[in-house]
Design a protein around this motif. Structure first.
Motif, mmCIF file in Angstrom:
data_model
loop_
_atom_site.group_PDB
_atom_site.id
_atom_site.type_symbol
_atom_site.label_atom_id
_atom_site.label_comp_id
_atom_site.label_asym_id
_atom_site.label_seq_id
_atom_site.Cartn_x
_atom_site.Cartn_y
_atom_site.Cartn_z
ATOM 1 N N PHE A 180 14.259 -2.306 2.916
ATOM 2 C CA PHE A 180 13.212 -1.648 2.141
ATOM 3 C C PHE A 180 12.055 -2.606 1.868
ATOM 4 C CE2 PHE A 180 11.406 -0.910 -2.129
ATOM 5 C CZ PHE A 180 10.814 0.319 -1.924
ATOM 6 N N MET A 181 12.393 -3.840 1.472
ATOM 7 C CA MET A 181 11.343 -4.821 1.180
ATOM 8 C C MET A 181 10.630 -5.277 2.443
ATOM 9 S SD MET A 181 12.812 -7.109 -1.958
ATOM 10 C CE MET A 181 14.289 -7.594 -1.096
ATOM 11 N N LEU A 182 11.385 -5.411 3.543
ATOM 12 C CA LEU A 182 10.746 -5.797 4.802
ATOM 13 C C LEU A 182 9.716 -4.768 5.247
ATOM 14 C CD1 LEU A 182 13.710 -7.211 6.925
ATOM 15 C CD2 LEU A 182 11.652 -8.458 6.215
ATOM 16 N N LEU A 183 10.058 -3.501 5.060
ATOM 17 C CA LEU A 183 9.157 -2.432 5.488
ATOM 18 C C LEU A 183 7.826 -2.473 4.756
ATOM 19 C CD1 LEU A 183 11.575 0.617 5.862
ATOM 20 C CD2 LEU A 183 10.372 -0.586 7.700
ATOM 21 N N ILE A 184 7.872 -2.865 3.468
ATOM 22 C CA ILE A 184 6.639 -2.847 2.670
ATOM 23 C C ILE A 184 6.144 -4.250 2.337
ATOM 24 C CG2 ILE A 184 7.204 -0.605 1.652
ATOM 25 C CD1 ILE A 184 7.887 -2.166 -0.970
ATOM 26 N N ALA A 185 6.574 -5.247 3.090
ATOM 27 C CA ALA A 185 6.189 -6.631 2.789
ATOM 28 C C ALA A 185 4.677 -6.805 2.800
ATOM 29 C CB ALA A 185 6.850 -7.596 3.772
ATOM 30 N N THR A 186 4.041 -6.441 3.898
ATOM 31 C CA THR A 186 2.592 -6.624 4.022
ATOM 32 C C THR A 186 1.874 -5.371 4.506
ATOM 33 O OG1 THR A 186 2.875 -7.481 6.269
ATOM 34 C CG2 THR A 186 2.811 -9.095 4.475
ATOM 35 N N ARG A 187 2.646 -4.379 4.949
ATOM 36 C CA ARG A 187 2.032 -3.146 5.447
ATOM 37 C C ARG A 187 2.578 -1.968 4.662
ATOM 38 N NH1 ARG A 187 2.392 -2.516 11.740
ATOM 39 N NH2 ARG A 187 0.671 -1.091 11.289
ATOM 40 N N SER A 188 1.695 -1.132 4.184
ATOM 41 C CA SER A 188 2.097 0.010 3.377
ATOM 42 C C SER A 188 2.653 1.124 4.254
ATOM 43 C CB SER A 188 0.900 0.545 2.590
ATOM 44 O OG SER A 188 -0.052 1.125 3.460
ATOM 45 N N PHE A 189 3.359 2.055 3.633
ATOM 46 C CA PHE A 189 3.856 3.217 4.370
ATOM 47 C C PHE A 189 2.701 4.023 4.950
ATOM 48 C CE2 PHE A 189 7.821 3.018 1.615
ATOM 49 C CZ PHE A 189 8.609 2.549 2.643
ATOM 50 N N ARG A 190 1.565 4.035 4.260
ATOM 51 C CA ARG A 190 0.400 4.781 4.776
ATOM 52 C C ARG A 190 -0.074 4.167 6.090
ATOM 53 N NH1 ARG A 190 -2.001 6.317 0.418
ATOM 54 N NH2 ARG A 190 -1.491 8.496 0.822
ATOM 55 N N THR A 191 -0.080 2.846 6.148
ATOM 56 C CA THR A 191 -0.488 2.161 7.380
ATOM 57 C C THR A 191 0.560 2.312 8.472
ATOM 58 O OG1 THR A 191 -1.753 0.532 6.114
ATOM 59 C CG2 THR A 191 -1.136 -0.060 8.372
ATOM 60 N N LEU A 192 1.824 2.146 8.106
ATOM 61 C CA LEU A 192 2.902 2.195 9.090
ATOM 62 C C LEU A 192 3.014 3.555 9.762
ATOM 63 C CD1 LEU A 192 5.727 0.226 7.228
ATOM 64 C CD2 LEU A 192 4.649 -0.432 9.374
ATOM 65 N N PHE A 193 2.892 4.611 8.956
ATOM 66 C CA PHE A 193 3.137 5.957 9.469
ATOM 67 C C PHE A 193 1.882 6.818 9.524
ATOM 68 C CE2 PHE A 193 7.100 4.551 7.311
ATOM 69 C CZ PHE A 193 7.903 4.461 8.444
ATOM 70 N N ASN A 194 0.721 6.188 9.334
ATOM 71 C CA ASN A 194 -0.563 6.884 9.427
ATOM 72 C C ASN A 194 -0.593 8.113 8.516
ATOM 73 O OD1 ASN A 194 -3.181 7.129 10.405
ATOM 74 N ND2 ASN A 194 -2.559 8.488 12.086
ATOM 75 N N ILE A 195 -0.197 7.907 7.271
ATOM 76 C CA ILE A 195 -0.143 8.996 6.282
ATOM 77 C C ILE A 195 -1.539 9.231 5.714
ATOM 78 C CG2 ILE A 195 0.846 9.746 4.080
ATOM 79 C CD1 ILE A 195 3.245 7.941 4.694
ATOM 80 N N PRO A 196 -2.012 10.451 5.729
ATOM 81 C CA PRO A 196 -3.360 10.722 5.201
ATOM 82 C C PRO A 196 -3.410 10.601 3.679
ATOM 83 C CG PRO A 196 -2.248 12.771 5.742
ATOM 84 C CD PRO A 196 -1.357 11.668 6.247
ATOM 85 N N GLU A 197 -4.613 10.456 3.161
ATOM 86 C CA GLU A 197 -4.798 10.394 1.711
ATOM 87 C C GLU A 197 -4.555 11.774 1.107
ATOM 88 O OE1 GLU A 197 -5.577 7.865 -0.213
ATOM 89 O OE2 GLU A 197 -6.050 6.305 1.263
ATOM 90 N N PHE A 198 -3.795 11.819 0.021
ATOM 91 C CA PHE A 198 -3.615 13.070 -0.719
ATOM 92 C C PHE A 198 -3.229 12.716 -2.145
ATOM 93 C CE2 PHE A 198 0.373 12.027 1.325
ATOM 94 C CZ PHE A 198 1.319 12.176 0.316
ATOM 95 N N ASP A 199 -3.436 13.626 -3.038
ATOM 96 C CA ASP A 199 -3.222 13.363 -4.458
ATOM 97 C C ASP A 199 -2.145 14.288 -5.008
ATOM 98 O OD1 ASP A 199 -3.393 12.542 -7.042
ATOM 99 O OD2 ASP A 199 -5.250 13.598 -7.505
ATOM 100 N N LEU A 200 -0.984 13.736 -5.268
ATOM 101 C CA LEU A 200 0.099 14.460 -5.929
ATOM 102 C C LEU A 200 0.479 13.691 -7.192
ATOM 103 C CD1 LEU A 200 2.420 15.389 -2.906
ATOM 104 C CD2 LEU A 200 0.885 16.907 -4.163
ATOM 105 N N SER A 201 0.761 14.398 -8.257
ATOM 106 C CA SER A 201 1.017 13.755 -9.539
ATOM 107 C C SER A 201 2.234 12.839 -9.493
ATOM 108 C CB SER A 201 1.217 14.813 -10.628
ATOM 109 O OG SER A 201 2.302 15.666 -10.318
ATOM 110 N N PHE A 202 3.208 13.147 -8.629
ATOM 111 C CA PHE A 202 4.419 12.330 -8.579
ATOM 112 C C PHE A 202 4.356 11.241 -7.511
ATOM 113 C CE2 PHE A 202 5.108 16.071 -5.906
ATOM 114 C CZ PHE A 202 5.476 15.497 -4.701
ATOM 115 N N ASN A 203 3.244 11.204 -6.751
ATOM 116 C CA ASN A 203 3.113 10.215 -5.683
ATOM 117 C C ASN A 203 2.661 8.879 -6.269
ATOM 118 O OD1 ASN A 203 2.898 8.999 -3.195
ATOM 119 N ND2 ASN A 203 0.798 9.677 -2.889
ATOM 120 N N THR A 204 3.554 8.262 -7.042
ATOM 121 C CA THR A 204 3.238 6.985 -7.667
ATOM 122 C C THR A 204 4.256 5.936 -7.250
ATOM 123 O OG1 THR A 204 4.495 7.566 -9.642
ATOM 124 C CG2 THR A 204 2.142 8.077 -9.662
#
Length: 231
Positions: A180-204
């Motif tokens: 889990f830590m290796l996956l997010i060491a320097t690259r975010s999930f948004r970068t890794l999986f090309n996740i678009p920007e969106f706003d959800l109240s629980f997405n924290t």
């Protein structure tokens, strides 16, 4: 440090069986659970707020009350009182305080930078999450591996037998934390999986961390007690 703290709970339970494993697991992560609480109280807000943008290297939080050194005197005393009261044992109280101290020492080598009391005071720690997260993770992986080796070796000496499947399950919990830590060491999930920007109240960020800690705690409390003793 994330997974490594849980290994100290296994040793505490092994050496002081009067305490419960669940208690030692919780107390080994006491400061981090305080951090979660203080985050939602607005005292130790953690950024970035979006879970998909967070990495170890860009995570910013001033852990003033949960991890800075001076407040630890209060938390040590509280942990001692809780352990002594719950188990009617001074030794468990002392072990509880030692687990909190171990948490700080491990964070010194693999974790966020802490301070004496406040960002403008003396720094305490190598701050590798920000400066070299992969080295921080390597330190944690090596530490976890060594402690688990010692834990299983001591069990064998005491006549405790575990199936290969059970050992793999326990080790897998720690592998999960490291991966889990290796996956997010320097690259975010948004970068890794090309996740678009969106706003959800629980997405924290914080619920993601809480889930990771929670699933590890649950699995260890489930798998570790499943053994046979020949004595």
């Amino acid at each position: 440090m994330l997974a490594g703290h849980f290994t100290t709970a296994l040793i505490a339970k092994q050496k002081f069986p009067k305490g419960t494993l669940l208690y030692f697991l919780i107390i080994s992560q006491f400061q981090d659970f305080l951090w979660f609480i203080f985050h939602y109280l607005g005292i130790e807000r953690t950024q970035p707020s979006d879970a998909f943008d967070a990495t170890l290297s860009n995570m910013v939080v001033d852990m003033l009350y949960s991890h800075d050194l001076l407040p630890q005197l209060f938390w040590f005393a509280l942990a001692f009182i809780i352990g002594k009261t719950l188990f009617k044992s001074t030794r468990i109280g002392l072990v509880s305080a030692v687990l909190l101290l171990a948490h700080l020492i491990l964070d010194f080598f693999s974790g966020h930078m802490h301070h004496l009391f406040g960002a403008d005071t003396m720094e305490a720690g190598l701050g590798l999450y920000a400066s070299n997260p992969y080295l921080a993770i390597a330190i944690e992986a090596i530490f976890s591996m060594l402690v688990l080796w010692y834990f299983f070796r001591e069990e064998t000496k005491k006549g405790i037998t575990r199936t290969i499947k059970n050992k793999v399950a326990i080790v897998s919990v720690f592998v999960y934390g490291i991966v889990f830590m290796l996956l997010i060491a320097t690259r975010s999930f948004r970068t890794l999986f090309n996740i678009p920007e969106f706003d959800l109240s629980f997405n924290t960020n914080m619920p993601t961390l809480i889930f990771t800690y929670g699933i590890m705690l649950y699995c260890l409390n489930y798998f570790v007690p499943k053994f046979k003793s020949s004595k």
